[in-house]
Scaffold this motif. Sequence first.
Motif, mmCIF file in Angstrom:
data_model
loop_
_atom_site.group_PDB
_atom_site.id
_atom_site.type_symbol
_atom_site.label_atom_id
_atom_site.label_comp_id
_atom_site.label_asym_id
_atom_site.label_seq_id
_atom_site.Cartn_x
_atom_site.Cartn_y
_atom_site.Cartn_z
ATOM 1 N N ALA A 28 -1.742 -6.210 -5.177
ATOM 2 C CA ALA A 28 -1.755 -6.335 -6.634
ATOM 3 C C ALA A 28 -2.836 -5.491 -7.283
ATOM 4 C CB ALA A 28 -1.931 -7.803 -7.024
ATOM 5 N N ALA A 29 -3.841 -5.076 -6.510
ATOM 6 C CA ALA A 29 -4.913 -4.249 -7.066
ATOM 7 C C ALA A 29 -4.453 -2.828 -7.355
ATOM 8 C CB ALA A 29 -6.107 -4.221 -6.105
ATOM 9 N N PHE A 30 -3.348 -2.406 -6.739
ATOM 10 C CA PHE A 30 -2.847 -1.045 -6.898
ATOM 11 C C PHE A 30 -1.897 -0.963 -8.091
ATOM 12 C CE2 PHE A 30 -4.433 -1.023 -2.646
ATOM 13 C CZ PHE A 30 -4.774 0.294 -2.370
ATOM 14 N N MET A 31 -1.651 0.271 -8.521
ATOM 15 C CA MET A 31 -0.633 0.503 -9.535
ATOM 16 C C MET A 31 0.739 0.141 -8.956
ATOM 17 S SD MET A 31 -2.029 1.562 -12.293
ATOM 18 C CE MET A 31 -3.549 2.310 -12.915
ATOM 19 N N PRO A 32 1.660 -0.367 -9.789
ATOM 20 C CA PRO A 32 1.588 -0.449 -11.243
ATOM 21 C C PRO A 32 0.936 -1.726 -11.774
ATOM 22 C CG PRO A 32 3.749 -1.142 -10.528
ATOM 23 C CD PRO A 32 2.996 -0.726 -9.288
ATOM 24 N N ASP A 134 -0.717 13.213 11.540
ATOM 25 C CA ASP A 134 -1.502 13.711 10.405
ATOM 26 C C ASP A 134 -1.816 12.639 9.371
ATOM 27 O OD1 ASP A 134 -1.604 16.289 11.473
ATOM 28 O OD2 ASP A 134 0.298 16.830 10.528
ATOM 29 N N GLY A 135 -1.556 11.375 9.696
ATOM 30 C CA GLY A 135 -2.024 10.279 8.882
ATOM 31 C C GLY A 135 -1.113 9.873 7.740
ATOM 32 N N PHE A 136 -1.455 8.696 7.174
ATOM 33 C CA PHE A 136 -0.735 8.154 6.020
ATOM 34 C C PHE A 136 -1.756 7.403 5.175
ATOM 35 C CE2 PHE A 136 1.892 4.844 3.930
ATOM 36 C CZ PHE A 136 2.788 5.664 3.275
ATOM 37 N N ALA A 137 -2.526 8.169 4.401
ATOM 38 C CA ALA A 137 -3.629 7.586 3.616
ATOM 39 C C ALA A 137 -3.131 7.187 2.235
ATOM 40 C CB ALA A 137 -4.772 8.583 3.519
ATOM 41 N N TRP A 138 -2.107 6.362 2.196
ATOM 42 C CA TRP A 138 -1.446 6.050 0.935
ATOM 43 C C TRP A 138 -2.115 4.897 0.199
ATOM 44 C CZ3 TRP A 138 2.100 9.100 -1.223
ATOM 45 C CH2 TRP A 138 2.818 8.627 -2.310
ATOM 46 N N MET A 139 -2.520 3.855 0.925
ATOM 47 C CA MET A 139 -3.018 2.638 0.276
ATOM 48 C C MET A 139 -4.529 2.508 0.479
ATOM 49 S SD MET A 139 -0.223 1.653 -1.050
ATOM 50 C CE MET A 139 -0.837 0.161 -1.809
ATOM 51 N N GLN A 418 6.578 3.210 -5.873
ATOM 52 C CA GLN A 418 6.051 4.419 -5.221
ATOM 53 C C GLN A 418 5.597 5.437 -6.249
ATOM 54 O OE1 GLN A 418 7.265 7.687 -5.234
ATOM 55 N NE2 GLN A 418 6.177 8.573 -3.502
ATOM 56 N N ILE A 419 6.368 5.574 -7.317
ATOM 57 C CA ILE A 419 6.077 6.575 -8.334
ATOM 58 C C ILE A 419 4.725 6.290 -8.986
ATOM 59 C CG2 ILE A 419 6.851 7.453 -10.569
ATOM 60 C CD1 ILE A 419 9.720 7.064 -9.595
ATOM 61 N N ASP A 420 4.466 5.012 -9.274
ATOM 62 C CA ASP A 420 3.191 4.645 -9.893
ATOM 63 C C ASP A 420 2.028 4.840 -8.923
ATOM 64 O OD1 ASP A 420 4.223 3.207 -12.503
ATOM 65 O OD2 ASP A 420 5.449 2.477 -10.851
ATOM 66 N N GLN A 421 2.240 4.518 -7.655
ATOM 67 C CA GLN A 421 1.181 4.690 -6.656
ATOM 68 C C GLN A 421 0.810 6.159 -6.514
ATOM 69 O OE1 GLN A 421 2.940 2.881 -3.215
ATOM 70 N NE2 GLN A 421 2.527 0.777 -3.870
#
Length: 527
Positions: A28-32, A134-139, A418-421
């Motif tokens: 919940a801390a992340f967008m949107p 090569d990683g997944f530094a998304w969150m 995903q778009i907001d993130q």
Amino acid sequence: MTSKGRDEHLPWWLLAPIAGIGGLAASAAFMPFNAWPLAFVAVAVLAWATSRAASVAAAAAVGWSFGLLFMFTSLIWQTSIMIASYAGLSVLMSLFYAALGAVLHLTGGLRLAPLWGAGAWTLVEFTTSVFPFDGFAWMRLGYTQLDSWLAGFYPLAGAASVTFLVALLGHLLAHLATRRTPRAAVALAAATALTLGVGLAGRVWLPAASDTPETVSVGWVQPGAPGGGVYGLGEPRTIAFNSQAETGRLAERVRAGSEPAPDFIVWPENGTDMDPRQDAPTAAAVEAAVADAGVPVVVGTIWTDDAREERQTVAVLYDGNGSELAYAKRNLVPFGEWIPFRDFFLPLIPQLAYVGYQSVPGTLPGSFPLTTNDGRRLQVGVAICYEVVYPDTVFDAAREGQVMVVQSSNAMYQDTIQIDQQFAATRVRAAEMRREVLVVTTTGLSGLVGQRGEVLDLVPDSVSASGVHAMPLRDTATPAMVASRWVEYLLAAQGLVGVVLGAVALRNRRRGGTMDVGSDTSEPVRS
């Protein structure tokens, strides 16, 4: 350890749901949703839960519960592609939080445990940025604080430093909630006051410029696409024809005087879905759009090699004299643009055939020269879609470029979070660089981001749109652009030192005959 300390441990199956609530708070801390204070709460909940676990293995189970709820809610947009990929990615990423839970339990009994806990968070996020594939530094926790005082640290030390500070404050909060001592309260208050002072100063800071920057007028085209799922771009050539049509509408408004004349125009990634060098209708659409616009156009497209069954996602600069490769995307989405160990995974999971030809990464920074119709020469920096979560890639482009654009294709994730993130990650990059960034997408969100990461203009998704923005030409570099990677290395190394110290402390306790691996005091929580 005293019997009182052992009695304060709780079974893992009771702690796991509590940690899961922390995972939901993190999401919940992340967008949107942007409930950024919950990032501190999430860290505190995990710190408390892992400290109450009776063993390292139990703490790993607690951390896994946190990670499962965090990832399954945050990455739900993957269901647009494939349920199996959503489940696989979520489970894989959650395992890193199982490791984090174990490490937090190890370091929870050390002196200055909140510092070691913050280092552990940074270490785990650094690991996910480079491994696997090569990683997944998304969150990253560092992407949650665009609207807090900690945003002032973006241009000073980068998003990794913000992760560290969020984790530090969260651990100090857990420390206070557990120990309830004046000393714990003072530690939290002092850390908050210090970060508040530096952060607020950093929020208003801008790099010194020698004079008022020259501006360039940049046109942009959001063509619109059917959206949703693997085939979100629609039938072949649909997106190319939409890009041509929206460019024509922009040109009409310019001729009518309702829109300022652009110096050049940017199409999104996948502005065409077929190689203009090989497909005549696509080439005709692009050439007609460029002729109608009367200015150079940066076209996001693909180049394919049928003989080798390979492709590249590229930005190609078209002007009245032809076309020239501007940039080839360097950071590719595993199992989205390329299949690791293709000969093994493709027969095992035939659904991966949707990936198509194997994408080949580019090798050069995203910066290219452009000459406007009035003879001005400038350098344009470009990053493509997924690359916004790779700061080094974006910084390479900005260091050489004077104006920064991001091309993206989010059609398959239309109407998902995903778009907001991704837009939030782009805002963080802008704040780190103190550069304006123009975001151009197939279906949204397109917009203009200011130097501090603020949104200056935003176009909703699922529509066709276009416009022109005046963008300053800048060549300044922030401390984050110069040193943020080294800051992350140091913070991750500090986390690794904490792991070693915690493991040594555990070994010493076991040699001393104390099998419980909690804190060596009657108060099992120090983080």
